[in-house]
Write a protein that holds these residues in place. Structure first.
Motif, PDB file in Angstrom:
ATOM      1  N   ILE A   1      18.279  -8.881  -2.219  1.00  0.00           N
ATOM      2  CA  ILE A   1      17.633 -10.164  -1.953  1.00  0.00           C
ATOM      3  C   ILE A   1      18.528 -11.301  -2.422  1.00  0.00           C
ATOM      4  CG2 ILE A   1      15.674 -11.660  -2.544  1.00  0.00           C
ATOM      5  CD1 ILE A   1      13.906  -9.251  -2.602  1.00  0.00           C
ATOM      6  N   GLN A   2      18.612 -12.322  -1.603  1.00  0.00           N
ATOM      7  CA  GLN A   2      19.322 -13.546  -1.945  1.00  0.00           C
ATOM      8  C   GLN A   2      18.333 -14.707  -1.899  1.00  0.00           C
ATOM      9  OE1 GLN A   2      22.234 -12.976   1.255  1.00  0.00           O
ATOM     10  NE2 GLN A   2      23.845 -12.975  -0.301  1.00  0.00           N
TER      11      GLN A   2
ATOM     12  N   ARG B   1      20.817  -6.956  -6.202  1.00  0.00           N
ATOM     13  CA  ARG B   1      20.675  -5.635  -5.586  1.00  0.00           C
ATOM     14  C   ARG B   1      20.060  -4.687  -6.603  1.00  0.00           C
ATOM     15  NH1 ARG B   1      24.114  -5.055  -0.993  1.00  0.00           N
ATOM     16  NH2 ARG B   1      25.485  -6.876  -0.734  1.00  0.00           N
ATOM     17  N   ILE B   2      19.176  -3.817  -6.101  1.00  0.00           N
ATOM     18  CA  ILE B   2      18.478  -2.890  -6.990  1.00  0.00           C
ATOM     19  C   ILE B   2      18.361  -1.518  -6.338  1.00  0.00           C
ATOM     20  CG2 ILE B   2      16.145  -3.443  -6.145  1.00  0.00           C
ATOM     21  CD1 ILE B   2      15.183  -3.358  -9.040  1.00  0.00           C
ATOM     22  N   ASP B   3      18.482  -0.491  -7.153  1.00  0.00           N
ATOM     23  CA  ASP B   3      18.258   0.888  -6.721  1.00  0.00           C
ATOM     24  C   ASP B   3      17.349   1.541  -7.755  1.00  0.00           C
ATOM     25  OD1 ASP B   3      18.281   3.559  -6.017  1.00  0.00           O
ATOM     26  OD2 ASP B   3      20.453   3.720  -5.852  1.00  0.00           O
TER      27      ASP B   3
ATOM     28  N   LEU C   1      21.302  -2.039 -11.172  1.00  0.00           N
ATOM     29  CA  LEU C   1      20.999  -3.450 -10.955  1.00  0.00           C
ATOM     30  C   LEU C   1      22.279  -4.275 -10.942  1.00  0.00           C
ATOM     31  CD1 LEU C   1      18.783  -5.682 -10.789  1.00  0.00           C
ATOM     32  CD2 LEU C   1      18.829  -5.753 -13.295  1.00  0.00           C
ATOM     33  N   THR C   2      22.452  -5.047  -9.884  1.00  0.00           N
ATOM     34  CA  THR C   2      23.561  -5.983  -9.794  1.00  0.00           C
ATOM     35  C   THR C   2      22.995  -7.376  -9.570  1.00  0.00           C
ATOM     36  OG1 THR C   2      24.991  -4.290  -8.807  1.00  0.00           O
ATOM     37  CG2 THR C   2      25.683  -6.586  -8.567  1.00  0.00           C
ATOM     38  N   VAL C   3      23.374  -8.306 -10.429  1.00  0.00           N
ATOM     39  CA  VAL C   3      22.866  -9.672 -10.337  1.00  0.00           C
ATOM     40  C   VAL C   3      24.011 -10.659 -10.477  1.00  0.00           C
ATOM     41  CG1 VAL C   3      21.279 -11.400 -11.249  1.00  0.00           C
ATOM     42  CG2 VAL C   3      20.689  -8.973 -11.427  1.00  0.00           C
TER      43      VAL C   3
ATOM     44  N   LEU D   1      14.041 -10.578  -8.972  1.00  0.00           N
ATOM     45  CA  LEU D   1      13.933  -9.201  -9.452  1.00  0.00           C
ATOM     46  C   LEU D   1      12.573  -8.618  -9.080  1.00  0.00           C
ATOM     47  CD1 LEU D   1      14.914  -6.725 -10.976  1.00  0.00           C
ATOM     48  CD2 LEU D   1      14.259  -7.857 -13.129  1.00  0.00           C
ATOM     49  N   GLY D   2      11.511  -9.402  -9.268  1.00  0.00           N
ATOM     50  CA  GLY D   2      10.186  -8.931  -8.885  1.00  0.00           C
ATOM     51  C   GLY D   2      10.080  -8.659  -7.392  1.00  0.00           C
ATOM     52  N   GLN D   3      10.622  -9.557  -6.576  1.00  0.00           N
ATOM     53  CA  GLN D   3      10.601  -9.362  -5.127  1.00  0.00           C
ATOM     54  C   GLN D   3      11.358  -8.102  -4.724  1.00  0.00           C
ATOM     55  OE1 GLN D   3      12.314 -13.104  -3.907  1.00  0.00           O
ATOM     56  NE2 GLN D   3      10.331 -14.121  -3.735  1.00  0.00           N
ATOM     57  N   ALA D   4      12.499  -7.877  -5.385  1.00  0.00           N
ATOM     58  CA  ALA D   4      13.311  -6.700  -5.073  1.00  0.00           C
ATOM     59  C   ALA D   4      12.597  -5.409  -5.473  1.00  0.00           C
ATOM     60  CB  ALA D   4      14.667  -6.796  -5.770  1.00  0.00           C
ATOM     61  N   ILE D   5      11.938  -5.421  -6.623  1.00  0.00           N
ATOM     62  CA  ILE D   5      11.177  -4.251  -7.054  1.00  0.00           C
ATOM     63  C   ILE D   5      10.087  -3.926  -6.035  1.00  0.00           C
ATOM     64  CG2 ILE D   5       9.479  -3.436  -8.751  1.00  0.00           C
ATOM     65  CD1 ILE D   5      11.170  -4.868 -10.904  1.00  0.00           C
TER      66      ILE D   5
END
Length: 202
Positions: free
Chosen positions: A10-11, A22-24, A55-57, A78-82
């Motif tokens: 997400i950007q 980015r999250i995995d 996690l990459t931020v 982060l919440g949106q990505a989760i």
């Protein structure tokens, strides 16, 4: 849901901040964090490590004014990505809880991947919210981050400080407890069939 596809990228760009995240959820806790707020980098690194989330931020913002916008906006993303990475939530454990000590500090966190955003956050000592941690990060930002994550990921989160004197230790214990509880909640349980809710949806 098979392991390896619970990912999100997400950007978010506003006049106050720019976030690329980015999250995995099925990672090993690897992270590369650059928010321009050193103590927050430390907390996000701890979250990734102890939740076994890759996690990459990369974030930038008007930190010359205050760290608030950059920190809170990163929490929102982060919440949106989760939420995106969780997908349908089929097969997850759903609930997680953890107690984490850090020397004088002890924190408890409980997470429910409920689809209902809610935060209960208590127990921080009087004046904690005004303390500068690392010379730049106010204690009040801890609650802001948990609010941003919980509301954007649609999690029910309870975080309580049970003991603590040193603000750095308190904050870190809170983040690590949240990470460990989230690790349990997001985990895939082979005994769970479908979505773990009597409503059939989370």
């Amino acid at each position: 849901m098979s392991i390896g596809n619970r990912v999100a990228h997400i950007q978010r760009v506003t006049s106050e901040s720019s976030i690329d995240l980015r999250i995995d959820l099925d990672g090993t806790g690897q992270s590369e964090i650059h928010t321009s707020v050193p103590f927050f980098d430390h907390m996000l690194t701890a979250f990734a490590k102890h939740s076994l989330t890759d996690l990459t931020v990369t974030a930038s913002g008007d930190v010359d004014i205050d760290v608030h916008h950059t920190v809170e906006d990163t929490g929102i993303v982060l919440g949106q990505a989760i939420r995106e990475a969780l997908g349908t939530k089929e097969g997850i454990s759903r609930y997680g809880d953890a107690h984490v000590p850090l020397d004088d500090a002890l924190a408890r966190a409980v997470v429910d991947i409920s689809g209902r955003p809610y935060l209960v956050h208590d127990g921080e000592p009087a004046g904690f919210e005004f303390h500068l941690i690392g010379g730049h990060f106010t204690g009040s930002m801890i609650r802001h981050v948990f609010e941003a994550i919980a509301f954007n990921a649609a999690l029910t989160v309870h975080v309580s400080v049970l003991a603590g004197r040193d603000p750095h230790h308190i904050a870190e214990a809170e983040f690590k407890a949240f990470a460990r509880a989230f690790r349990q909640a997001k985990s895939l349980d082979p005994l769970v069939v479908g979505i773990p809710s009597t409503k059939g949806a989370l």
